[in-house]
Design a protein around this motif. Structure first.
Motif, mmCIF file in Angstrom:
data_model
loop_
_atom_site.group_PDB
_atom_site.id
_atom_site.type_symbol
_atom_site.label_atom_id
_atom_site.label_comp_id
_atom_site.label_asym_id
_atom_site.label_seq_id
_atom_site.Cartn_x
_atom_site.Cartn_y
_atom_site.Cartn_z
ATOM 1 N N TYR A 29 0.833 -1.257 0.050
ATOM 2 C CA TYR A 29 -0.056 -0.120 0.043
ATOM 3 C C TYR A 29 0.755 1.272 -0.135
ATOM 4 O O TYR A 29 2.200 1.227 0.171
ATOM 5 C CB TYR A 29 -0.770 0.030 1.090
ATOM 6 N N ASP A 33 -0.266 7.228 2.837
ATOM 7 C CA ASP A 33 -1.749 7.347 3.184
ATOM 8 C C ASP A 33 -1.840 7.961 4.456
ATOM 9 O O ASP A 33 -1.364 7.456 5.811
ATOM 10 C CB ASP A 33 -2.321 5.813 3.313
ATOM 11 N N ARG A 96 -1.331 -8.491 -3.275
ATOM 12 C CA ARG A 96 -2.366 -7.359 -3.325
ATOM 13 C C ARG A 96 -3.722 -7.939 -3.048
ATOM 14 O O ARG A 96 -4.756 -7.133 -3.080
ATOM 15 C CB ARG A 96 -2.127 -6.906 -4.679
ATOM 16 N N GLU A 99 -5.634 -5.708 -0.469
ATOM 17 C CA GLU A 99 -5.669 -4.427 -1.356
ATOM 18 C C GLU A 99 -6.931 -4.278 -2.037
ATOM 19 O O GLU A 99 -7.674 -3.393 -1.978
ATOM 20 C CB GLU A 99 -4.378 -3.812 -1.769
ATOM 21 N N GLU A 102 -10.018 -4.430 -0.094
ATOM 22 C CA GLU A 102 -10.371 -3.208 0.607
ATOM 23 C C GLU A 102 -10.897 -2.028 -0.628
ATOM 24 O O GLU A 102 -11.912 -1.266 -0.301
ATOM 25 C CB GLU A 102 -8.887 -2.631 1.410
ATOM 26 N N LEU A 103 -10.282 -2.200 -1.608
ATOM 27 C CA LEU A 103 -10.789 -1.101 -2.734
ATOM 28 C C LEU A 103 -12.103 -1.340 -3.022
ATOM 29 O O LEU A 103 -12.938 -0.398 -3.244
ATOM 30 C CB LEU A 103 -9.737 -1.224 -3.935
ATOM 31 N N HIS A 133 -2.358 1.290 -12.198
ATOM 32 C CA HIS A 133 -2.297 0.349 -10.731
ATOM 33 C C HIS A 133 -2.373 -1.108 -11.293
ATOM 34 O O HIS A 133 -3.062 -1.492 -12.115
ATOM 35 C CB HIS A 133 -3.838 0.568 -9.875
#
Length: 253
Positions: A29, A33, A96, A99, A102-103, A133
């Motif tokens: 990540y 952030d 990932r 991630e 989460e996205l 990405h």
């Protein structure tokens, strides 16, 4: 090793980013952030270092030819520390997966008023592609990642599991959104009636459609097509994919 779109589909949706220094995946990540505490940022740096070293070893030697102990030595941590961050060896490379979960969760739960879950996921997909990405599927150096996955039965199996996990998560999110829609008023739910079978089917269709679009982009890059050219075509593919989903799903998703 087969490099057709059918094989790439197994790896679709869970890849690392192309690192500028090595032309191989970078991981993790964004450290900047603002939601992360100092302790979380330190843990993130450790996680990135472990996965980064693992990625280099896996790409150079093949996933099945590298042990977790070798990864630990390269990252200058103990084997136990590696497993504290990555319970499974496969997750060192497919790092990932959390991630992606989460996205998708944030896209659906934090969507704008009046925006359907499908529209929120469309916006997410185009954003990932625009950013290059890794979860968007197009970028310089990505073929290194996919070739490593395709060469390893263990990684391909974990990738399939990750897709199933994402489908489960999305079904839960759609059910949650449907319940909120029912409370808002008749006909406002994103899935007709919000019935369990409806949301399961909707989640399966969305994940399968995106995986197919992703796999097509991956296959083209494995065949040697330049990433930027693939990205241009991928915009059109995504438009067609989400338009088809909107037509197929009750209330347009």
């Amino acid at each position: 090793m087969a490099e057709g779109s059918g094989d790439v589909t197994e790896a679709a949706g869970v890849n690392g980013a192309a690192g500028p220094d090595h032309g191989v995946p970078d991981t993790g990540y964004a450290e900047e952030d603002g939601r992360l505490t100092l302790r979380e940022r330190k843990k993130l740096r450790t996680r990135q270092r472990i996965s980064g070293e693992a990625t280099l070893l896996f790409v150079e030697r093949g996933f099945d030819n590298v042990t977790v102990a070798e990864v630990a030595r390269a990252a200058e941590v103990s084997t136990m520390t590696v497993f504290n961050y990555f319970p499974r060896k496969e997750d060192l490379f497919l790092d990932r997966i959390p991630e992606g979960q989460e996205l998708v969760t944030r896209a659906v739960r934090e969507r704008a008023a009046g925006e359907t879950p499908l529209d929120a996921l469309r916006r997410l997909a185009f954003g990932l592609l625009e950013q290059r990405h890794p979860l968007g599927g197009v970028g310089e150096g990505f073929p290194y990642f996919w070739r490593t996955v395709l060469d390893s039965p263990a990684l391909r199996a974990r990738a399939r599991e990750a897709v199933e996990e994402l489908e489960d998560t999305l079904a839960g999110l759609l059910a949650e959104a449907a319940e909120a829609g029912r409370k808002a008023g008749p006909g406002d739910g994103p899935v007709a009636g919000g019935r369990r079978q409806d949301v399961r089917l909707a989640a399966a269709l969305i994940v399968a459609a995106y995986r197919a679009a992703y796999a097509g982009a991956a296959a083209r890059q494995l065949e040697g097509d330049p990433a930027e050219g693939v990205a241009v075509e991928q915009e059109s593919v995504l438009h067609r994919t989400f338009d088809a989903l909107a037509r197929a799903l009750p209330d347009g998703g």
